[in-house]
Write an enzyme that holds these catalytic residues in place. Structure first.
Site, mmCIF file in Angstrom:
data_model
loop_
_atom_site.group_PDB
_atom_site.id
_atom_site.type_symbol
_atom_site.label_atom_id
_atom_site.label_comp_id
_atom_site.label_asym_id
_atom_site.label_seq_id
_atom_site.Cartn_x
_atom_site.Cartn_y
_atom_site.Cartn_z
ATOM 1 N N GLU A 111 0.878 -1.171 0.000
ATOM 2 C CA GLU A 111 0.000 0.000 0.000
ATOM 3 C C GLU A 111 0.910 1.215 0.000
ATOM 4 O O GLU A 111 1.823 1.279 0.826
ATOM 5 C CB GLU A 111 -0.840 0.019 1.271
ATOM 6 N N ARG A 144 5.215 -13.538 8.768
ATOM 7 C CA ARG A 144 5.809 -12.195 8.762
ATOM 8 C C ARG A 144 7.174 -12.264 9.409
ATOM 9 O O ARG A 144 7.419 -13.091 10.286
ATOM 10 C CB ARG A 144 4.958 -11.233 9.593
ATOM 11 N N LYS A 158 3.988 1.769 11.112
ATOM 12 C CA LYS A 158 4.066 3.170 10.668
ATOM 13 C C LYS A 158 3.641 4.130 11.768
ATOM 14 O O LYS A 158 4.267 5.155 11.999
ATOM 15 C CB LYS A 158 3.145 3.372 9.461
#
Ligand SMILES: Nc1ncnc2c1ncn2[C@@H]1O[C@H](COP(=O)(O)OP(=O)(O)OP(=O)(O)O)[C@@H](O)[C@H]1O
Ligand SMILES: NC(=O)CC[C@H](N)C(=O)O
Length: 782
Positions: free
Chosen positions: A278, A493, A503
Site C-alpha cells: 500500500e 511475517r 508506521k
C-alpha cells in the site's frame, strides 16, 4: 464413545488407542464407517482384513476429493487395488485429473489395476539388482547402502508389495554375506578430513549454484551451501504454473480447466508473482522479506514479478511513498517486470461488481460500519433485496447520490473466521492520487486483490499469514465471476526484536523527538538501514537465511548485523581513524623518511589497490590504546611496553609522557625503531597523521527490551522503553585522508573499530560517518 464403533475400527487393524483417537475426528470416522460398510457389501470377508483396513484408513485420512471415495472403495472391495502404492497412484491420478467424468480405463492403467506380481518375479528382480551390487556388497558387507538396492528393485516392479521386496532383499543379502559378524555391527568411524557424502553433495551443489546467477548471493558463510529452494523453505511445496488445482484447498469449478488453458496461453507457463504494497508509508525490513520472496521466487523460476501498488485507500496515499517504494525495490536489486496500480483496474473492477450483483452474489447494505464490525454482527436485513434495487443503488453510490457511510456493497460469502458478507465497495468523497475525482466509491482489499491478481495472471499470490483467513473469499470471488483463479500461498511475517516497524509507532517516535526522521539510522525502515550503511546484498542474504517459513519469526538483529559484516568485509576498503585522539610526537623521526606510506585498501588482497597516507613526526593514536603501566593481558602501548604502528613498519617506545595541570595525558613523546630491527611487539595499533576532522555517529539499540510492544515486558508502552543513549556523536574524530571526497553511502572499515558509512548530512567541509556495525571480534578485546 460407542463400544461398537471402537470394535468396528479395531477390526480393521487399528489399535484401540488409535481407534479412540480416530473417533474424535467426526469426518474421518464417517468416512471410515461408510468405507467399511461398502467393502462389507462387496466382500464381507474383507471387512476385518487388516491389509484392507490399512487401505480404508488411508482413504479416510488422505483422500481429499471425497466424491471419489465410493469408486475407490469399490476397487478395494473387488481387490483391484491392494496396496498403498496403488492407492497413492490413484490419489495422484485423481488430483491431476479432477474433472468428471473420470476416464477409468486410464485410471486403471495408471494405478496398476490387474497387474499381478508373482513371488518369482520378485525373486528374479531382486536377484538382478543384487548381482549388480555384488562387488560393493562383498567389500562393504552390511554397511553397504541397502536402501539403494531396495529402490532399484522397486523401480523394476512398480506395483509389487514393498514388504515382499524387502523380505526378498533381506533373504538374498543374508544368502550372499552370511550372518552379521561383530565387525559388521561396529559403528563406522569418520576419518578426520575424509569427505562425507554430505561434503560431496555440498561440493556438487556449490558447482551448480555458481552456474546460477540468481543464487550467487545466497552462498552462505563457511562454505555452507544453500540452494535458493532450500532457502525458500516452504516454497518447495508450491505448485507449478498451470497446476493450481493441485494445491490443497483450491476450488475447482466447471470453468477451471478452460480458464487455466487461457491463462497458460497468456503467460506461456511462466511464474508470475507480485509485490503489492500500500503506498501509505515507508518500507521496512519485513517488506524486504516480501520483496525477496516475490521477486526472488519469480527470478529463480525464470518468471516475472510485478510491483503493484495496492492503492485503494485514497486518503492515506502520498506521492512520496510511491517513489520511495520503487526506489527501495530497485535498491535491493530487483527490477519490476511492470509497475502497476490496483487503480489501473478501477473501471474493470466496477464492471465486475455490477456483474456480481447481477449474478445475485452481492447487495447494497445500509448498516453502519460500526454495526458490522467485531465478532458475530447481525446479518444484514438487506441481504435478499431484489437485484435490480442493488444495481440501481450501486449506480447511485457511484454517482455521488448517497452520503459516505450510508451504503456499502457487500459480497455474499463468509470468511474463514466466520465474518459474513465482507464489504466490496465503500463511499469515500476523497480524490484519488491517480484517478482524481473520477470515483467516489472505492473497492476494498477483499474485492480488489484477487481480481487484480487474476487480471495480471498471477500464478503465485504470495502473502503473509494473516491473509489466510481471506483465502476462501479470494477463491470464491474469482470463481463466481468465472475468472482465472490464482493460488494464494501464505508465509510468516518477519519481525525483528528490539525495534518497532509499524508506521504509526515510528511516526510517534519522530513526533516526540526520539528519532529524527523515517530514515533515522536506529530504525529498521529500509531507508534507515541504507543510511546506516547496510548493503542491499546483506539484507537479501539475511532474508534468504531467514527463509520463507510459515512460522511468524522474530529474529535478533545480530543475525542481520552478521550478514552486514560478511558483505562489508569483502566490499569496504580499510582506513584508519581515531575517535578519541592522543598526540604522539616521534622524537627521532628518520630524516631520510619520505613522509608518506602506501597502505593497501584490502590488506588481505593487495591486488585491490592502495592509498598513500602522510606519516610524519606528529601522529595521533586512540587514547584508549595508551596506558602508563601495562599488565600481563594488555597488548597495546604503555610507558613500559612498545607497540607497532599498523602499515608503517615502525615500533614505538615511550620516552616521556606530557600531562596538563589536572594530570591528564596530553601527549606522548616516543622513539621509533624499524620493525625489522627489533623484536615483534605484542600488538599493533592504528594511527593517523594530518587527518581529516569528521563527525562520527555511534548507534546502539533503540529499545532496551526485546519486545518493546509487549505490554508484559514493557508495561509502560514502547515509548517508555526507548534507550536514551542510543546515539552518541563524536564531533572531532580523526580519520585518515583516504576518505577525502567521500560521498553519501561510501563505506569503509575503520581498522579495529568497525564499519562506517558516509551519512547524508555530509557537507563539502565535513564528512559525517555512521557506524554501520562494530567489528564483532573487536568488541571484547582489551
Ligand atoms: N513484517 C513483514 N514480513 C513479511 N512480509 C511483510 C511484512 N509486512 C508486510 N509484508 C508484506 O509486504 C507486502 C506489502 O505490504 P503492505 O505495505 O501493503 O503491508 P502492511 O501489512 O500494511 O505493512 P505495515 O507493516 O507497514 O503495516 C504484503 O504482501 C505484506 O503481506
Ligand atoms: N495479499 C497481500 O499480499 C496483501 C497486500 C496488501 N497490500 C496488504 O498488505 O494489506
Amino acid at each position: 464413545m460407542a463400544e461398537a464403533d471402537i470394535t468396528l475400527l479395531v477390526n480393521t487393524g487399528l489399535s484401540e488407542q488409535k481407534a479412540k483417537e480416530t473417533l474424535k475426528n467426526e469426518a474421518v470416522t464417517q468416512s471410515m464407517k461408510s468405507a467399511i460398510e461398502q467393502v462389507g457389501k462387496i466382500s464381507p470377508d474383507l471387512k476385518s482384513d487388516k491389509d484392507v483396513g490399512k487401505l480404508i484408513y488411508h482413504v479416510a485420512t488422505k483422500l481429499k476429493a471425497k466424491k471419489f471415495q465410493n469408486p475407490i472403495m469399490e476397487y478395494i472391495g473387488l481387490k483391484k487395488i491392494t496396496s498403498e502404492i496403488q492407492l497413492n497412484a490413484a490419489f495422484d491420478y485423481l488430483k491431476h485429473n479432477p474433472l468428471e467424468p473420470v476416464d477409468w480405463s486410464t485410471f486403471e492403467k495408471e494405478c496398476g489395476v490387474g497387474v499381478v506380481i508373482t513371488p518369482d518375479q520378485v525373486e528374479d528382480a531382486v536377484e538382478q539388482v543384487i548381482s549388480k551390487h555384488k562387488a560393493g556388497l562383498e567389500s562393504q558387507r552390511y554397511k553397504y547402502n541397502i536402501g539403494l538396492i531396495m529402490g532399484e528393485a522397486r523401480n523394476k516392479l512398480k506395483w509389487a508389495d514393498g514388504k515382499a521386496i524387502k523380505n526378498e532383499v533381506d533373504m538374498q543379502v543374508l544368502d550372499l554375506l552370511g550372518p552379521k559378524t561383530a565387525a559388521d555391527l561396529e559403528k563406522p568411524v569418520k576419518q578426520k578430513g575424509s569427505k562425507t557424502p554430505k561434503d560431496a553433495e555440498n561440493t556438487k551443489k556449490k558447482e551448480q549454484l555458481k552456474e546460477t546467477p540468481s543464487v550467487e548471493n545466497f552462498l552462505g558463510r563457511d562454505g555452507e551451501v544453500m540452494s535458493f529452494m532450500e532457502l525458500m523453505g516452504e516454497a518447495v511445496k508450491f505448485h507449478k504454473p498451470g497446476e493450481n488445482y493441485k494445491t490443497s484447498g483450491y476450488v475447482i469449478t466447471e470453468k477451471t480447466m478452460d480458464l487455466m488453458k487461457e491463462h497458460l496461453k497468456t503467460t506461456g507457463g511462466k511464474v508470475y508473482s507480485r509485490f503489492p504494497p500500500e503506498p501509505n508509508g515507508i518500507l521496512h525490513i519485513g517488506h524486504a522479506k516480501a520483496i525477496n520472496f516475490n521477486f526472488g521466487y519469480a527470478k529463480a523460476y525464470g518468471g516475472n514479478c510485478y510491483l503493484r501498488y495496492d492503492d485503494t485507500n485514497p486518503e492515506k496515499e502520498e506521492e512520496k511513498f510511491f517513489t520511495a517504494i520503487k526506489e527501495m525495490v530497485e535498491w535491493l536489486g530487483y527490477k519490476p517486470w511492470k509497475v502497476t496500480h490496483a487503480s489501473d483496474n478501477f473501471d474493470k473492477l466496477y464492471g465486475y461488481a455490477v456483474e456480481l450483483i447481477k449474478r445475485g452474489h452481492a447487495y447494497i447494505c445500509h448498516m453502519r460500519s460500526e454495526d458490522i464490525k467485531g465478532f458475530n454482527p447481525p446479518d444484514s436485513p438487506w441481504r435478499d433485496r431484489p437485484i435490480e434495487e442493488s444495481l440501481q443503488l450501486f449506480e447511485d453510490m457511484k454517482n455521488g447520490k448517497i452520503q459516505e457511510g450510508e451504503a456499502t456493497l457487500r459480497m455474499k460469502t463468509t470468511l474463514e473466521e466466520g465474518k459474513k458478507d465482507p464489504v466490496a465497495y465503500r463511499i469515500k468523497f476523497a480524490p484519488h492520487h491517480r484517478t482524481g475525482d473520477k470515483w467516489c466509491i472505492y473497492p476494498t482489499y477483499d474485492f480488489t486483490h484477487c481480481l487484480c491478481d487474476s487480471i495480471e495472471n498471477i500464478s503465485h499470490s504470495l502473502c503473509t499469514k494473516e491473509f489466510q483467513s481471506r483465502r476462501s473469499s479470494y477463491y470464491w470471488l474469482c470463481n463466481v465471476l468465472d475468472l482465472y483463479c490464482p493460488v494464494q500461498w501464505e508465509y510468516g511475517r518477519l519481525n525483528l526484536s528490539y525495534t518497532v516497524v509499524s508506521k504509526r509507532k515510528i511516526a510517534k517516535l519522530i513526533h516526540e523527538g526520539y528519532v529524527r526522521d523515517w530514515d533515522d539510522p536506529r530504525l529498521f525502515t529500509l531507508t534507515a538501514l541504507r543510511r546506516r550503511g547496510f548493503p542491499p546484498e546483506a539484507i537479501n542474504l539475511f532474508c534468504a537465511k531467514v527463509g520463507v517459513t510459515m512460522a511468524q519469526v522474530v529474529i535478533d538483529p545480530s543475525m542481520l548485523e552478521a550478514c552486514v559484516r560478511d558483505v562489508l568485509n569483502v566490499k569496504a576498503p580499510r582506513c584508519m581513524a581515531v575517535l578519541d585522539p592522543l598526540k604522539v610526537t616521534i622524537t627521532n623521526f628518520p630524516a631520510d623518511h619520505k613522509g608518506e606510506i602506501t597502505v593497501p585498501n584490502f590488506p588481505a588482497d593487495e591486488s585491490r589497490g592502495s592509498h598513500v597516507l602522510p606519516f610524519q613526526k606528529t601522529i595521533y593514536i586512540e587514547r584508549s590504546d595508551f596506558r602508563e603501566k601495562s599488565d600481563k593481558n594488555y597488548k597495546r602501548f604503555a610507558s613500559d611496553q612498545t607497540v607497532g604502528l599498523r602499515h608503517a613498519g615502525y615500533i614505538l617506545t615511550v620516552e616521556s609522557v606530557v600531562k596538563d595541570n589536572s594530570g591528564n595525558i596530553t601527549e606522548v613523546k616516543a622513539k621509533c625503531t624499524k620493525s625489522s630491527d627489533t623484536d615483534k611487539p605484542k600488538g599493533f595499533i592504528q594511527w593517523v597523521c594530518n587527518p581529516l576532522v569528521c563527525e562520527v555517529r555511534l548507534y546502539d539499540r533503540l529499545f532496551h527490551h526485546k519486545n518493546p510492544e509487549d505490554s508484559n515486558e514493557v508495561p509502560g508502552g514502547f515509548v517508555s522503553d526507548v534507550n536514551r543513549d542510543s546515539l552518541s556523536v563524536i564531533s572531532n574524530a580523526y580519520v585518515d585522508t583516504s576518505v577525502k571526497g567521500s560521498k553519501f553511502l561510501d563505506k569503509y572499515q575503520f581498522e579495529r573499530i568497525g564499519f562506517f558509512t558516509v551519512d547524508k548530512d555530509t557537507t563539502s567541509d565535513r564528512i559525517v560517518f555512521n557506524r554501520t556495525v562494530t567489528l564483532k571480534e573487536d568488541r571484547d578485546k582489551n
